[in-house]
Design an enzyme around this catalytic site. Structure first.
Site, PDB file in Angstrom:
ATOM      1  CD  GLU A 268      55.841 104.560  56.166  1.00  0.00           C
ATOM      2  OE1 GLU A 268      56.490 103.672  55.588  1.00  0.00           O
ATOM      3  OE2 GLU A 268      56.335 105.645  56.532  1.00  0.00           O
TER       4      GLU A 268
ATOM      5  CG  HIS B  48      59.334 102.579  57.265  1.00  0.00           C
ATOM      6  ND1 HIS B  48      58.804 102.399  56.009  1.00  0.00           N
ATOM      7  CD2 HIS B  48      60.564 102.010  57.238  1.00  0.00           C
ATOM      8  CE1 HIS B  48      59.661 101.734  55.262  1.00  0.00           C
ATOM      9  NE2 HIS B  48      60.740 101.482  55.983  1.00  0.00           N
TER      10      HIS B  48
ATOM     11  CB  CYS C 278      63.104 103.498  54.184  1.00  0.00           C
ATOM     12  SG  CYS C 278      63.877 101.943  54.718  1.00  0.00           S
TER      13      CYS C 278
END
Length: 638
Positions: A614, A612, A529
């Site tokens: 995650e 992202h 990011c």
């Protein structure tokens, strides 16, 4: 004369609290002495003495300004962290309690909102344009305050309002009255729908709630059912809940040993509103006061990422929040002497001062596709239940709650709710084993640089699931030449808010320094990011601010020839004119869309991801990372 009668009528009853827990058929009465403390760590929680009865020990009123403990910005209004040290407990059946509470609300004068509707519309527009539109975060909660005044005893007013909430409100996590006497005291009364965090027998739980449907907006019959289904399928409502889910998973990543497991989604029916919610659960060994500290405060009343949300709130709100957005925290001991915690969010409540001044604060969650009119309406709806209990608003027409509750039996409702999880990350939906199977990444050392977004905690859990050894440090603590960074097999530059081209911002400067050092050393680097944006600039790519921010947005992309469902939280994006770029650090392969917006890039020993991996929005995050990292890291020979 009963204890409740004494508390409500004696000249000086001392501090006390009346609590009804969700679904309980009784009212808990807590009485004791009060004192203020400076820090959460100072909240008293004595050990269980031999022969002593387990149960609650302290009820703490934690104000929003306590965020300063985490180093976050806030307007310091001086509101104290006050603890009711419990010396006496009792219970009344709900019917007995309602019979003893006053059934007439004293007259109150409505003073209106401190910010009128037009001014609040302008405030919403400014936050959408200048904060979300400039990459400062994915969502923010900005509040306003409905004000009133009474000449009645605050205890009597609060007790009458409590009676109405007990009889008329449904679905509250806690319905409560807390009275702290004295010239600087407060009386709080409300019905909070949301558990912030609880700990019982080592199990920590959080309860992100978002999405709001007003029952009065539903037409009768099948048309209302269709409107309800439309609400559940509305992308804005889905994305809003997903964002707060991700934000609370960040907190669980810190306090729970293996992060949080997602349960749900569920419906949360109140008397006049329906919300959608998830539950998060995870094992913890932390002191409950540390659990509370690391989870200050819920994204549903702040925003995300939390640290920058606190800055935005401090800039836009005119005054301190007092207890709004903080928590009530009930600390106790179980039969084995273990610590317990139950902490609902302090909102949907009235704050009455000793002189009769009344405040009811309500905030709207502002996301990329919010509209000013809808957010104005949301603040009216959220304040409405308590204002009605205070006699300041007429009660809505009855019958809607029962009809809405009946929708839960509709297979279509169950199907639409279940479909919300179809493409979420199974990593967070499943219970994960304590041990990790050996793999090619097992034992590799990773240092994650946190750029003020605790998505890094979630990223750490995903990397550990691949067998990697992970440390996380803030960006201001990792300088070029750092010994731990040099020794790490992989350096990860994490996400964060802000403009990557802002050369005056210390985080951007530090990330750029670390990128240049790592590239020059030909040392493995992963950038996510904001980190990816800084890496892209170092490789010579241009940066573009999107017309519509990609905040909390799931999207299907082509990732180097493989279709992936990923979650974006970004306003800025790198732009490339081709799928390959020749740089001083080698040829870079680029995954981009038809407009040239870069989703990811990879070169010899480095990679960047704009999304992202995650996030709960990234469907196969661990597998995606595992495949990428095995190409970045040389696999040692046996």
């Amino acid at each position: 004369m009963t204890l409740l009668h004494d508390l409500l009528n004696s000249p000086d009853p001392g501090p006390f609290a009346l609590l009804r827990y969700e679904g309980a058929d009784r009212l808990e009465i807590l009485r004791g002495t009060s004192r203020t403390v400076d820090r959460l760590a100072d909240m008293p929680l004595p050990e269980l003495a031999p022969g002593e009865t387990p149960g609650p020990r302290t009820l703490a009123l934690v104000p929003y300004r306590q965020l300063a403990e985490r180093g976050f910005a806030c307007v310091d209004d001086g509101t104290p962290l006050t603890c009711l040290e419990i010396t006496e407990t009792a219970r009344l059946s709900l019917d007995e309690a309602i019979a003893q509470l006053p059934d007439t609300v004293p007259d109150t004068e409505d003073l209106g909102f401190d910010i009128d509707d037009d001014a609040y519309r302008a405030l919403v527009a400014a936050v959408l344009r200048d904060e979300i539109g400039h990459g400062e975060g994915s969502n923010f909660v900005i509040h306003r305050t409905a004000r009133a005044r009474t000449t009645a005893d605050p205890r009597r007013l609060a007790a009458a309002a409590l009676r109405r909430l007990l009889t008329d409100e449904r679905g509250a996590y806690w319905t409560f009255l807390v009275h702290l006497p004295g010239p600087d005291g407060r009386t709080l009364v409300g019905a909070s729908p949301e558990r912030h965090v609880s700990v019982d027998a080592g199990l920590a739980m959080m309860n992100p709630i978002s999405g709001t449907l007003r029952h009065r907006d539903l037409p009768p019959g099948e048309a209302g059912r269709r409107r309800f289904l439309d609400f559940l399928a509305d992308p804005k409502e889905i994305n809003e809940l997903s964002m707060v889910l991700d934000e609370e998973l960040k907190m669980m990543a810190v306090v729970a040993e293996r992060g949080g497991q997602v349960l749900g989604p569920y419906l949360k029916h109140m008397s006049h509103l329906t919300h959608t919610e998830y539950l998060l659960a995870g094992r913890t060994g932390l002191d409950v006061r540390d659990v509370l500290r690391e989870t200050m405060f819920a994204p549903t009343v702040t925003g995300s990422p939390i640290e920058n949300a606190a800055r935005v709130i401090a800039r836009y709100e005119r005054a301190g929040r007092r207890y709004y957005g903080g928590v009530l925290a009930l600390l106790g001991r179980d039969a084995d002497g273990g610590q317990t915690l139950d902490a609902p969010i302090l909102f949907r409540c009235a704050d009455v001062d000793p002189s009769g001044g009344i405040e009811v604060k309500a905030g709207a969650t502002l996301v990329r596709d919010s509209t000013a009119d809808s957010e104005v309406a949301e603040t009216h709806a959220k304040a409405g239940g308590v204002l009605t209990a205070l006699g300041l608003r007429p009660a809505p027409a009855g019958g809607a709650h029962a009809e809405v509750t009946s929708y839960a039996d509709d297979p279509r409702v169950a199907a639409v709710l279940a479909a919300r999880n179809d493409r979420l990350s199974s990593f967070w939906l499943a219970e994960r084993p304590a041990a990790t199977a050996p793999g090619p990444l097992a034992g590799r050392r990773v240092l994650i640089v946190d750029a003020e977004d605790t998505f890094t905690g979630m990223l750490g859990h995903v990397l550990r699931s691949l067998g990697m050894e992970v440390r996380i440090r803030p960006s201001h603590d990792v300088a070029p030449g750092d010994a731990e960074a040099a020794a790490a097999d992989l350096l990860v530059l994490g996400p964060g808010p802000g403009d990557p081209e802002d050369g005056t911002e210390p985080r951007m400067v530090r990330l750029a320094e670390l990128v240049r050092e790592r590239l020059a050393q030909r040392a493995p680097l992963l950038a996510v990011c904001l980190g990816h944006q800084v890496l892209s600039l170092a490789l010579g790519l241009a940066m573009h601010r999107r017309d519509m921010p990609y905040q909390g947005l799931p999207s299907d992309i082509d990732l180097f020839g493989t279709a992936r469902r990923v979650g974006f939280y970004s306003t800025f994006t790198a732009v490339a004119e081709a799928d390959r770029l020749v740089t001083p650090y080698g040829t870079v392969e680029i995954a981009r869309d038809a407009d040239g917006h870069v989703h990811a890039l990879r070169g010899p020993g480095f990679a960047g991801l704009q999304f992202h991996p995650e996030s709960v929005l990234t469907e196969e995050g661990p597998a995606l990372l595992g495949e990428l990292l095995t190409t970045l890291l040389p696999i040692p020979h046996p």
